[in-house]
Design a protein around this motif. Structure first.
Motif, PDB file in Angstrom:
ATOM      1  N   ALA A  20       3.068 -16.097  -4.263  1.00 14.67           N
ATOM      2  CA  ALA A  20       2.921 -14.695  -3.869  1.00 14.67           C
ATOM      3  C   ALA A  20       1.472 -14.360  -3.555  1.00 14.67           C
ATOM      4  O   ALA A  20       0.535 -14.969  -4.082  1.00 14.67           O
ATOM      5  N   GLY A  21       1.303 -13.355  -2.702  1.00 13.43           N
ATOM      6  CA  GLY A  21      -0.032 -12.882  -2.361  1.00 13.43           C
ATOM      7  C   GLY A  21       0.007 -11.429  -1.956  1.00 13.43           C
ATOM      8  O   GLY A  21       1.076 -10.866  -1.701  1.00 13.43           O
ATOM      9  N   TRP A  22      -1.144 -10.816  -1.896  1.00 13.73           N
ATOM     10  CA  TRP A  22      -1.232  -9.412  -1.514  1.00 13.73           C
ATOM     11  C   TRP A  22      -2.382  -9.204  -0.545  1.00 13.73           C
ATOM     12  O   TRP A  22      -3.298 -10.042  -0.454  1.00 13.73           O
ATOM     13  N   GLY A  23      -2.326  -8.091   0.162  1.00 11.37           N
ATOM     14  CA  GLY A  23      -3.402  -7.730   1.068  1.00 11.37           C
ATOM     15  C   GLY A  23      -3.599  -6.227   1.075  1.00 11.37           C
ATOM     16  O   GLY A  23      -2.663  -5.467   0.801  1.00 11.37           O
ATOM     17  N   ALA A  24      -4.806  -5.782   1.358  1.00  6.82           N
ATOM     18  CA  ALA A  24      -5.103  -4.352   1.423  1.00  6.82           C
ATOM     19  C   ALA A  24      -6.276  -4.124   2.354  1.00  6.82           C
ATOM     20  O   ALA A  24      -7.202  -4.946   2.419  1.00  6.82           O
ATOM     21  N   VAL A  25      -6.231  -3.017   3.088  1.00  5.26           N
ATOM     22  CA  VAL A  25      -7.364  -2.593   3.906  1.00  5.26           C
ATOM     23  C   VAL A  25      -7.646  -1.132   3.607  1.00  5.26           C
ATOM     24  O   VAL A  25      -6.771  -0.381   3.179  1.00  5.26           O
ATOM     25  N   VAL A  26      -8.882  -0.740   3.830  1.00  7.49           N
ATOM     26  CA  VAL A  26      -9.287   0.655   3.694  1.00  7.49           C
ATOM     27  C   VAL A  26      -9.853   1.108   5.036  1.00  7.49           C
ATOM     28  O   VAL A  26     -10.689   0.418   5.627  1.00  7.49           O
ATOM     29  N   ARG A  27      -9.384   2.271   5.514  1.00  7.69           N
ATOM     30  CA  ARG A  27      -9.861   2.830   6.773  1.00  7.69           C
ATOM     31  C   ARG A  27     -10.388   4.242   6.559  1.00  7.69           C
ATOM     32  O   ARG A  27      -9.985   4.940   5.612  1.00  7.69           O
ATOM     33  N   ASP A  28     -11.257   4.670   7.451  1.00  6.60           N
ATOM     34  CA  ASP A  28     -11.667   6.061   7.506  1.00  6.60           C
ATOM     35  C   ASP A  28     -10.531   6.861   8.136  1.00  6.60           C
ATOM     36  O   ASP A  28     -10.064   6.534   9.226  1.00  6.60           O
ATOM     37  N   ALA A  29     -10.055   7.904   7.448  1.00  7.38           N
ATOM     38  CA  ALA A  29      -8.900   8.644   7.935  1.00  7.38           C
ATOM     39  C   ALA A  29      -9.187   9.358   9.251  1.00  7.38           C
ATOM     40  O   ALA A  29      -8.288   9.513  10.086  1.00  7.38           O
ATOM     41  N   ALA A  30     -10.427   9.794   9.448  1.00  5.20           N
ATOM     42  CA  ALA A  30     -10.746  10.573  10.648  1.00  5.20           C
ATOM     43  C   ALA A  30     -10.860   9.703  11.884  1.00  5.20           C
ATOM     44  O   ALA A  30     -10.421  10.073  12.976  1.00  5.20           O
ATOM     45  N   THR A  31     -11.449   8.514  11.734  1.00  3.03           N
ATOM     46  CA  THR A  31     -11.725   7.663  12.894  1.00  3.03           C
ATOM     47  C   THR A  31     -10.836   6.433  12.984  1.00  3.03           C
ATOM     48  O   THR A  31     -10.764   5.799  14.038  1.00  3.03           O
ATOM     49  N   GLY A  32     -10.183   6.058  11.875  1.00  2.00           N
ATOM     50  CA  GLY A  32      -9.401   4.831  11.854  1.00  2.00           C
ATOM     51  C   GLY A  32     -10.241   3.584  11.682  1.00  2.00           C
ATOM     52  O   GLY A  32      -9.723   2.458  11.722  1.00  2.00           O
ATOM     53  N   ALA A  33     -11.571   3.742  11.513  1.00  4.56           N
ATOM     54  CA  ALA A  33     -12.466   2.583  11.395  1.00  4.56           C
ATOM     55  C   ALA A  33     -12.141   1.778  10.146  1.00  4.56           C
ATOM     56  O   ALA A  33     -11.884   2.336   9.070  1.00  4.56           O
ATOM     57  N   LEU A  34     -12.154   0.461  10.299  1.00  2.00           N
ATOM     58  CA  LEU A  34     -11.874  -0.447   9.183  1.00  2.00           C
ATOM     59  C   LEU A  34     -13.112  -0.581   8.309  1.00  2.00           C
ATOM     60  O   LEU A  34     -14.184  -0.971   8.781  1.00  2.00           O
ATOM     61  N   LEU A  35     -12.975  -0.260   7.025  1.00  2.00           N
ATOM     62  CA  LEU A  35     -14.104  -0.252   6.099  1.00  2.00           C
ATOM     63  C   LEU A  35     -14.097  -1.410   5.107  1.00  2.00           C
ATOM     64  O   LEU A  35     -15.152  -1.837   4.644  1.00  2.00           O
ATOM     65  N   ALA A  36     -12.915  -1.897   4.738  1.00  2.00           N
ATOM     66  CA  ALA A  36     -12.839  -2.963   3.740  1.00  2.00           C
ATOM     67  C   ALA A  36     -11.538  -3.727   3.891  1.00  2.00           C
ATOM     68  O   ALA A  36     -10.513  -3.170   4.301  1.00  2.00           O
ATOM     69  N   GLU A  37     -11.595  -5.014   3.554  1.00  2.00           N
ATOM     70  CA  GLU A  37     -10.422  -5.890   3.559  1.00  2.00           C
ATOM     71  C   GLU A  37     -10.393  -6.656   2.240  1.00  2.00           C
ATOM     72  O   GLU A  37     -11.427  -7.136   1.781  1.00  2.00           O
ATOM     73  N   ARG A  38      -9.220  -6.763   1.651  1.00  2.00           N
ATOM     74  CA  ARG A  38      -9.053  -7.508   0.411  1.00  2.00           C
ATOM     75  C   ARG A  38      -7.765  -8.322   0.503  1.00  2.00           C
ATOM     76  O   ARG A  38      -6.774  -7.878   1.095  1.00  2.00           O
ATOM     77  N   ALA A  39      -7.775  -9.502  -0.089  1.00  2.00           N
ATOM     78  CA  ALA A  39      -6.562 -10.311  -0.188  1.00  2.00           C
ATOM     79  C   ALA A  39      -6.644 -11.147  -1.446  1.00  2.00           C
ATOM     80  O   ALA A  39      -7.733 -11.484  -1.913  1.00  2.00           O
ATOM     81  N   GLY A  40      -5.487 -11.479  -2.024  1.00  2.00           N
ATOM     82  CA  GLY A  40      -5.486 -12.288  -3.224  1.00  2.00           C
ATOM     83  C   GLY A  40      -4.223 -13.112  -3.344  1.00  2.00           C
ATOM     84  O   GLY A  40      -3.152 -12.707  -2.877  1.00  2.00           O
ATOM     85  N   TYR A  41      -4.364 -14.275  -3.951  1.00  2.32           N
ATOM     86  CA  TYR A  41      -3.221 -15.157  -4.218  1.00  2.32           C
ATOM     87  C   TYR A  41      -2.860 -15.031  -5.688  1.00  2.32           C
ATOM     88  O   TYR A  41      -3.713 -15.125  -6.567  1.00  2.32           O
ATOM     89  N   LEU A  42      -1.593 -14.798  -5.994  1.00  7.65           N
ATOM     90  CA  LEU A  42      -1.136 -14.538  -7.357  1.00  7.65           C
ATOM     91  C   LEU A  42      -0.519 -15.741  -8.047  1.00  7.65           C
ATOM     92  O   LEU A  42      -0.275 -15.707  -9.253  1.00  7.65           O
TER      93      LEU A  42
END
Length: 387
Positions: A20-42
């Protein structure tokens, strides 16, 4: 004006349960700009555990960007959205634990949850699959919002290792040691009551405070080799005592680092025998003088249990085994107070009668470095992570 961020999170399991694994991104709500990426293997886990793990990591990334921001968490898991919104109950133990972790990241009034179709969650899904394919995690920030849009991220380059700092152990060569990061588990009901909780009984579990402590310890360990102790290698392996409390703490660390937890019996807590579950006052009442003798007499065993020296022998052997497996890396070990004191004492060559003089608080961090030629360094002792 309050900043608004969007977290897109997903998780998957090939087999449910399975790898199993997971992923997550964070964006600025106003512009949609990508601010952070995270992923992990469980490792071996279910879809739901993976989905919750992605949510926790995404919320933590958003908090790191702006702890005062309002966050909209978007997931394609109806179950997670409804449970986190409070409309459905959380019954499964693993998901209860993860849901509480998620709720502890940011104040409830700063987070809303939205269900989205899977097609609208492609970036997080791609990260989760990348983690499962590579069996390792990923961490990447885009402070200027210049990240790729909804595409699998490029594996980040490890930051250049800093030179050995002033005050470090003296070496006249470039030999690299094994770095061991020892974490004591978070608070349990027995930690709070100051009862002796040993290695012969699997439980208890962490309290809600203990789970928050575990998450904060995970955040701290994640910074090792980056913004904390930059001369050390970033952690690449994770071991834990097989007790419930250490497995739960290690789970939080593993999700943050994207590492699989390996259990190691050598790091289980001391067996307190008949003293299990008793306070110091209760032990003194029933066995007058024996508890003090146990602390100062290396060979004196708790009735039906172990001596401090017994713990030192198995912990020393485990550290030597880790060192012999490979130097030049950092291994995180989630363990217990007596175990960590034994590791510090054995590394310093101190007699076991003084090991109890070291304070090792819940979820605190201790760092040892062990060279193949026998040289040793104690880098950090009992550093709290819940300040």
């Amino acid at each position: 004006m309050t900043r608004r961020l969007v977290v897109e999170a997903d998780g998957g399991s090939r087999g449910n349960p399975g790898p199993a694994g997971w992923g997550a991104v964070v964006r600025d709500a106003a512009t949609g700009a990508l601010l952070a990426e995270r992923a992990g293997y469980l490792g071996f886990a279910s879809n739901n555990v993976a989905e919750y793990s992605g949510l926790v990591a995404g919320l933590e990334a958003a908090r790191d960007i702006d702890p005062a921001a309002h966050v909209e968490a978007r997931l394609d898991s109806k179950l997670v959205v409804e449970q986190m919104s409070g409309r459905w109950q959380v019954k499964h133990a693993d998901m209860k634990r993860l849901a509480e972790l998620a709720r502890g990241v940011l104040p409830a009034d700063q987070v809303t949850y939205t269900w989205v179709p899977r097609a609208q969650n492609g970036a997080a899904d791609a990260l989760a699959n990348q983690a499962m394919d590579a069996r390792e995690g990923l961490w990447r920030d885009h402070p200027d919002g210049d990240g790729p849009d909804a595409t699998p991220p490029v594996e980040p380059q490890a930051p250049a290792r800093a030179r050995r700092p002033s005050g470090a152990a003296m070496r006249f060569d470039d030999a690299e040691p094994l770095t061991v990061v020892l974490i004591r588990h978070g608070e349990t009901p027995m930690t709070a009551s100051k009862a002796y909780s040993g290695g012969a009984v699997p439980g208890p579990s962490l309290t809600s405070t203990g789970r928050i402590q575990a998450a904060k310890a995970a955040d701290t360990v994640f910074r090792i080799g980056r913004t904390l102790w930059p001369d050390l290698p970033h952690p690449s392996a994770l071991r834990a005592s097989p007790m419930v409390r250490t497995q739960e703490t290690a789970g939080a660390v593993g999700r943050r680092l994207g590492l699989r937890v390996e259990l190691d019996e050598a790091f289980r807590e001391c067996d307190f025998g008949e003293w299990e579950g008793l306070s110091a006052d209760q032990i003194e009442e029933r066995w007058p003088g024996d508890l003090k003798r146990w602390h100062v007499d290396a060979e004196f065993r708790a009735p039906g249990g172990e001596s401090i020296e017994d713990v030192g022998v198995r912990v020393s052997g485990a550290l030597e085994r880790l060192r012999d497996e490979a130097v030049g890396r950092t291994v995180v070990v989630v363990a217990h107070s007596v175990v960590i004191r034994a590791a510090i004492g054995a590394t310093l060559g101190a007699p076991s009668s003084v090991w109890a003089s070291v304070r090792v608080g819940p979820a605190s961090i201790t760092i040892l470095r062990l060279w193949a030629d026998g040289e040793r360094e104690v880098t950090v002792v009992g550093m709290p992570t819940d300040l």
